[in-house]
Design an enzyme around this catalytic site. Structure first.
Site, PDB file in Angstrom:
ATOM      1  N   ASP A  10     -53.245 -18.067  58.873  1.00  0.00           N
ATOM      2  CA  ASP A  10     -53.591 -18.569  58.893  1.00  0.00           C
ATOM      3  C   ASP A  10     -55.639 -18.734  59.575  1.00  0.00           C
ATOM      4  O   ASP A  10     -56.483 -18.983  59.361  1.00  0.00           O
ATOM      5  CB  ASP A  10     -53.436 -19.437  60.653  1.00  0.00           C
ATOM      6  CG  ASP A  10     -53.563 -21.126  61.291  1.00  0.00           C
ATOM      7  OD1 ASP A  10     -54.293 -21.338  60.269  1.00  0.00           O
ATOM      8  OD2 ASP A  10     -53.123 -21.022  62.287  1.00  0.00           O
ATOM      9  N   ASP A  26     -57.852  -6.450  60.300  1.00  0.00           N
ATOM     10  CA  ASP A  26     -58.848  -6.791  60.898  1.00  0.00           C
ATOM     11  C   ASP A  26     -59.837  -6.095  60.050  1.00  0.00           C
ATOM     12  O   ASP A  26     -60.988  -6.422  59.875  1.00  0.00           O
ATOM     13  CB  ASP A  26     -59.359  -5.535  62.448  1.00  0.00           C
ATOM     14  CG  ASP A  26     -58.553  -4.305  62.449  1.00  0.00           C
ATOM     15  OD1 ASP A  26     -58.095  -4.413  61.033  1.00  0.00           O
ATOM     16  OD2 ASP A  26     -58.270  -3.836  63.735  1.00  0.00           O
ATOM     17  N   LYS A  67     -50.675  -5.652  60.454  1.00  0.00           N
ATOM     18  CA  LYS A  67     -51.317  -4.266  61.185  1.00  0.00           C
ATOM     19  C   LYS A  67     -50.178  -3.110  61.937  1.00  0.00           C
ATOM     20  O   LYS A  67     -49.628  -3.227  63.261  1.00  0.00           O
ATOM     21  CB  LYS A  67     -51.632  -5.616  62.826  1.00  0.00           C
ATOM     22  CG  LYS A  67     -52.690  -4.269  64.063  1.00  0.00           C
ATOM     23  CD  LYS A  67     -54.166  -4.448  63.136  1.00  0.00           C
ATOM     24  CE  LYS A  67     -54.717  -3.943  64.507  1.00  0.00           C
ATOM     25  NZ  LYS A  67     -55.572  -3.693  64.221  1.00  0.00           N
ATOM     26  N   TYR A  98     -45.567 -17.746  65.282  1.00  0.00           N
ATOM     27  CA  TYR A  98     -45.898 -19.357  65.483  1.00  0.00           C
ATOM     28  C   TYR A  98     -44.594 -19.823  64.580  1.00  0.00           C
ATOM     29  O   TYR A  98     -44.126 -21.360  64.832  1.00  0.00           O
ATOM     30  CB  TYR A  98     -46.086 -19.928  63.526  1.00  0.00           C
ATOM     31  CG  TYR A  98     -47.862 -20.125  63.571  1.00  0.00           C
ATOM     32  CD1 TYR A  98     -48.342 -18.695  64.082  1.00  0.00           C
ATOM     33  CD2 TYR A  98     -48.009 -21.556  63.964  1.00  0.00           C
ATOM     34  CE1 TYR A  98     -50.061 -19.683  63.372  1.00  0.00           C
ATOM     35  CE2 TYR A  98     -49.456 -21.776  63.564  1.00  0.00           C
ATOM     36  CZ  TYR A  98     -50.760 -20.706  64.029  1.00  0.00           C
ATOM     37  OH  TYR A  98     -52.322 -20.625  63.893  1.00  0.00           O
TER      38      TYR A  98
END
Ligand code: NAD
Length: 361
Positions: free
Chosen positions: A249, A225, A191, A124
């Site tokens: 987000d 995930d 991740k 972002y």
């Protein structure tokens, strides 16, 4: 003495929900002097600018703002006004509680989670290179030279910066928040198995900061995930979640889904001594001006604001009034009911009136 607060009505459904929330906040009896300023499409019409400098100046002066949602047309010339405000004021934390309220249609009960999203960097950061431009091709060539990996020449590139500085301050904020709000656990989402130098750094810093709180707040880590799946299967395993910007987000919408939707999900963007309170939802343009949408996310953002202003009694009273109106289900917006012809469905302002009545009863 009255609190001075910047009020940004926003666009789309923004002005309706912001007006409803303002009336409910005023009904708590807390004295507020509002400094109303325009941003978004109304500001563009009036001043030629989407984010006039006066908006940022007002927030800097008052230190606290209540903001309605603002449209970001996809793929057009300008970046999000919402992201621009966060970046210009270094509002590096986004706090998004997801709490069940009895009476809301949802597949889950008793959810009580808080997402702490890093707000200043990651994908972002807005560092992007458009496909086909000469500088993008040059950049691709440089990256290929450095990394010895191939990138297709017709690629667009977005950069994902994650720093030690920003990771440290967000994880510290999450632990301090947990302590202050009597929360038992902080889980870091990442991740790092794939993005070793960005998410890997975020995780490494997370582990270091967690040591400072050992014995006071439990620390856990989860690959993002897997975290998504577990949130859907066993949401009660989580408490405070701290995440880099993009995952934060996405997961805040997932958590809003757990509690019954965007209509009841509030949020706060916080920096050092500055805070902007806004709902998680956007400006839902198709509902603009219909007095139809749910004002609760914006009212609950007002609850977070009152809490931040140390008006704890008023915050509790307002949240209590919202809870009662939802539980009674007699004056609620369309999204609380399965049957669109339900006679208990009212408009945005009428639901706010019901909350105000509860406060006064
Ligand atoms: P959205 O949140 O505006 O709306 C998606 C859907 O959610 C709506 O169609 C509606 O069905 C439901 N919804 C949203 N708010 C609701 C409410 N208060 N009551 C009842 N139902 C509600 O998301 P979008 O359509 O993806 O985005 C519209 C615009 O808002 C885009 O331009 C987007 O960039 C912008 N946006 C702004 C912010 C912000 O200002 N912080 C946040 C998200 C999206």
């Amino acid at each position: 003495m009255a609190h001075k607060i910047t009020l940004i009505p926003g666009d789309g459904i923004g002005p309706e929900v912001t007006f409803a929330a303002k009336r409910c906040i005023e009904a708590t009896g807390v004295k507020i002097e509002w400094d109303e300023v325009l941003a978004g499409s109304d500001a563009l019409k009036a001043t030629g600018e989407l984010l006039p400098q006066g908006v940022l100046d007002s927030i800097k002066k008052n230190r606290v703002a209540l903001k309605g949602p603002i449209i970001t047309p996809i793929g057009e010339g300008f970046r999000s006004v919402n992201v621009a405000i966060r970046q210009a004021l270094d509002l590096y934390v986004c706090v998004r509680p997801a709490k069940s309220y009895p009476g809301v249609k949802s597949n889950y009960k008793d959810i009580d989670l808080v997402i702490i999203r890093e707000n200043s960097e990651d994908l972002y950061a807005g560092i992007e290179f458009e496909e086909g431009l000469t500088q993008t091709k040059e950049l691709i060539k440089k990256i290929e030279d450095y990394s010895k990996k191939r990138i297709r020449s017709d690629s667009g590139i977005s950069i994902k910066p994650i720093s030690k500085f920003a990771s440290t301050r967000i994880v510290k904020f999450a632990f301090e928040y947990a302590m202050e709000h009597n929360r038992r656990k902080v889980t870091i989402g990442h991740k790092a198995n794939i993005m070793k130098f960005t998410d890997g750094l975020f995780l490494k810093i997370g582990r270091e900061v967690a040591k400072e709180y050992s014995g006071r707040v439990t620390f856990e880590e989860a690959i993002v995930d897997n975290m998504c799946m577990q949130l859907v299967q066993k949401p009660r395993n989580y408490d405070v979640l701290v995440l880099p910007n993009l995952y934060g987000d996405i997961l805040s919408d997932l958590c809003a889904g757990l509690i019954g939707g965007l209509g009841i999900a509030p949020g706060a963007n916080i920096g050092d001594g500055l805070a902007v309170f806004e709902a998680v939802h956007g400006s839902a343009p198709k509902y603009k001006g219909l007095n139809k949408v749910n004002p609760v996310a914006m009212i609950l953002s007002g609850v977070l604001m009152l809490d931040y202003l140390n008006e704890k009694k008023a915050a509790l009273a307002l949240e209590g009034a919202v809870k009662e109106v939802i539980l009674e289900g007699k004056k609620v917006t369309y999204d609380f009911k399965s049957n669109p012809n339900d006679s208990n469905i009212v408009g945005t302002q009428e639901m706010a009136d019901a909350v105000i009545k509860k406060l006064k009863d």
